[in-house]
Design a protein around this motif. Sequence first.
Motif, PDB file in Angstrom:
ATOM      1  N   UNK A  99       0.854  -1.193   0.000  1.00 21.45           N
ATOM      2  CA  UNK A  99       0.000   0.000   0.000  1.00 21.45           C
ATOM      3  C   UNK A  99       0.893   1.248   0.000  1.00 21.45           C
ATOM      4  N   UNK A 100       0.427   2.293  -0.621  1.00 25.33           N
ATOM      5  CA  UNK A 100       1.238   3.506  -0.749  1.00 25.33           C
ATOM      6  C   UNK A 100       1.794   3.971   0.585  1.00 25.33           C
ATOM      7  N   UNK A 101       0.960   3.985   1.609  1.00 24.78           N
ATOM      8  CA  UNK A 101       1.402   4.504   2.907  1.00 24.78           C
ATOM      9  C   UNK A 101       2.476   3.624   3.566  1.00 24.78           C
ATOM     10  N   UNK A 102       2.658   2.408   3.070  1.00 23.35           N
ATOM     11  CA  UNK A 102       3.696   1.523   3.606  1.00 23.35           C
ATOM     12  C   UNK A 102       4.923   1.445   2.700  1.00 23.35           C
ATOM     13  N   UNK A 103       4.913   2.215   1.633  1.00 20.83           N
ATOM     14  CA  UNK A 103       6.037   2.221   0.708  1.00 20.83           C
ATOM     15  C   UNK A 103       7.092   3.201   1.220  1.00 20.83           C
ATOM     16  N   UNK A 104       8.203   2.673   1.674  1.00 24.96           N
ATOM     17  CA  UNK A 104       9.291   3.503   2.188  1.00 24.96           C
ATOM     18  C   UNK A 104       9.907   4.304   1.039  1.00 24.96           C
ATOM     19  N   UNK A 105      10.389   5.489   1.320  1.00 24.01           N
ATOM     20  CA  UNK A 105      11.003   6.315   0.269  1.00 24.01           C
ATOM     21  C   UNK A 105      12.124   5.606  -0.493  1.00 24.01           C
ATOM     22  N   UNK A 106      12.929   4.799   0.186  1.00 22.66           N
ATOM     23  CA  UNK A 106      14.020   4.128  -0.527  1.00 22.66           C
ATOM     24  C   UNK A 106      13.486   3.100  -1.541  1.00 22.66           C
ATOM     25  N   UNK A 107      12.339   2.489  -1.256  1.00 22.84           N
ATOM     26  CA  UNK A 107      11.739   1.567  -2.218  1.00 22.84           C
ATOM     27  C   UNK A 107      11.223   2.317  -3.449  1.00 22.84           C
ATOM     28  N   UNK A 108      10.625   3.466  -3.216  1.00 26.64           N
ATOM     29  CA  UNK A 108      10.144   4.307  -4.317  1.00 26.64           C
ATOM     30  C   UNK A 108      11.311   4.750  -5.190  1.00 26.64           C
ATOM     31  N   UNK A 109      12.386   5.213  -4.554  1.00 28.20           N
ATOM     32  CA  UNK A 109      13.557   5.681  -5.297  1.00 28.20           C
ATOM     33  C   UNK A 109      14.199   4.546  -6.088  1.00 28.20           C
TER      34      UNK A 109
END
Length: 123
Positions: A99-109
């Motif tokens: 879920x978006x709210x559980x996506x850590x910034x490093x995973x997004x990057x």
Amino acid sequence: MDKPLKGQLAYVTGAGRGLGRGAAVKLAQYGADVVLVARSGEELAVTAQAVEQHGQRALVLVVDVADPAALLASIQRAEKELGPISALVNNAAVLDVLPFEKTAPHLWERALAVNLHAPYHAM
């Protein structure tokens, strides 16, 4: 079998398994030599054997495509060792299903680096 890609060199990211391995082997069946790129040397070795069974050269390069400098260096090495690249298969990808709210910034990057920036830099 006809070899319409004889004399061509293909560069395949994510070549260690799945669609990347399948693309690399199919390119070899059609006569292309193949540069195999992924983060796992063990998986790439299996793909290299399959490519070589079709009488084609396989260059195994363990590379994190999210690193633009490493990606460029691998392209330069491939061209130095095997000649100009005539086909590119941008197959490497990552997907963390959260879920978006559980996506850590490093995973997004990391997803952006592998799925978006790496294909741009490879081209």
